[in-house]
Scaffold this motif. Structure first.
Motif, PDB file in Angstrom:
ATOM      1  N   GLN A  88       0.825  -1.203   0.000  1.00 34.90           N
ATOM      2  CA  GLN A  88       0.000   0.000   0.000  1.00 34.90           C
ATOM      3  C   GLN A  88       0.864   1.258   0.000  1.00 34.90           C
ATOM      4  OE1 GLN A  88      -3.046  -0.066   3.011  1.00 34.90           O
ATOM      5  NE2 GLN A  88      -3.605  -2.198   2.587  1.00 34.90           N
ATOM      6  N   HIS A  89       1.926   1.220   0.756  1.00 30.52           N
ATOM      7  CA  HIS A  89       2.815   2.374   0.790  1.00 30.52           C
ATOM      8  C   HIS A  89       3.486   2.573  -0.577  1.00 30.52           C
ATOM      9  CE1 HIS A  89       5.556   5.354   2.466  1.00 30.52           C
ATOM     10  NE2 HIS A  89       6.545   4.711   1.844  1.00 30.52           N
ATOM     11  N   THR A  92       1.650   4.482  -3.226  1.00 30.42           N
ATOM     12  CA  THR A  92       1.575   5.933  -3.079  1.00 30.42           C
ATOM     13  C   THR A  92       2.831   6.627  -3.587  1.00 30.42           C
ATOM     14  OG1 THR A  92       2.548   5.971  -0.850  1.00 30.42           O
ATOM     15  CG2 THR A  92       0.154   5.606  -1.026  1.00 30.42           C
ATOM     16  N   ARG A  93       3.846   5.856  -3.894  1.00 30.93           N
ATOM     17  CA  ARG A  93       5.131   6.413  -4.316  1.00 30.93           C
ATOM     18  C   ARG A  93       5.242   6.334  -5.832  1.00 30.93           C
ATOM     19  NH1 ARG A  93       9.204   6.708  -0.464  1.00 30.93           N
ATOM     20  NH2 ARG A  93      10.364   7.555  -2.239  1.00 30.93           N
TER      21      ARG A  93
END
Length: 251
Positions: A88-89, A92-93
């Motif tokens: 999930q992180h 976002t990148r």
């Protein structure tokens, strides 16, 4: 880079932002804005399920053997939560997607998803009905021939044609003409069936078209080819026909 930061930093960022939501699916009622939990979800991470299939895959990936150290169930589930959090992180990148290796792999996965699957029987039948004629067996002809030099007058070759057409014993006439006028043609096989493509490649398109219009027993000529004049005696014809759907389906 992510590899230089501990997972606890990511947890801390998400917690500060208030975006980490962990709940056990069996005990957590879904709300109107939440993604419905999968029936086999073990835990939700920000609404995304970690499922029994994920758990089974993690178990299957554990080291095997009598000396292997197996983590307990809580550790396995925690590892799955950590992995989901990392995914999930990463999503976002956007800078990660500029990495050429990641981009290439994502493109491969997307192309696999958009490529059509194999056609079903109904689709194959529809295509066969619309285009079956393109795959029909070609008309073929088996024939004897006499070849004469291109310098020989057409009228003289025409006399040979009439002589062969009127003969009661054509084999005798052919043998006679081969001795006195015709030239050898080693490229021709009297016992072979010739398709239009093969005839055109050997003698030219106009010759192929003329010969394939003949019927068994016909004598025709003078026919001009790329190698001279010809007198043709058709022995047999194999008519072209559509190949059966069952045969085409296997190809």
């Amino acid at each position: 880079m992510l590899r230089n930061r501990s997972l606890s930093h990511i947890w801390r960022e998400c917690l500060v932002a208030g975006c980490v939501v962990l709940s056990f699916a069996a005990c957590s009622p879904s709300t109107e804005n939440e993604t419905p939990a999968s029936p086999d979800a073990i835990v939700l991470v920000n609404g995304r399920p970690v499922t029994l299939d994920d758990y089974a895959a993690a178990i299957g990936a554990l080291p095997k053997g009598p000396n292997a150290i197996r983590p307990d169930d809580e550790q396995i589930v925690q590892s799955l939560i950590d992995q989901e959090l990392l995914v999930q992180h990463a999503l976002t990148r956007t800078d990660y997607f500029r990495d050429p290796v990641i981009r290439r792999r994502l493109i491969q996965l997307l192309m696999r998803d958009v490529e059509p699957g194999p056609p079903n029987d109904a689709e194959l039948r529809q295509f066969y009905d619309a285009h079956g004629a393109q795959y029909a067996a070609q008309r073929q002809v088996r024939f004897r021939q006499l070849r004469f030099p291109a310098t020989l007058p057409r009228t003289k070759v025409r006399r040979f044609v009439t002589q062969l057409q009127d003969a009661n014993d054509r084999e005798r006439v052919i043998a006679s003409l081969e001795r006195i006028a015709a030239i050898p043609n080693p490229a021709h096989d009297d016992q072979a069936f010739y398709t239009e493509r093969r005839l055109a490649r050997t003698y030219g398109p106009s010759f192929a078209e003329a010969v394939l219009q003949l019927s068994p027993g016909d004598v025709a000529g003078p026919l001009r080819s790329t190698v001279g004049w010809h007198v043709v005696w058709v022995q047999d014809v194999a008519a072209g026909a559509p190949r059966p759907f069952a045969d085409m389906r296997e190809t």
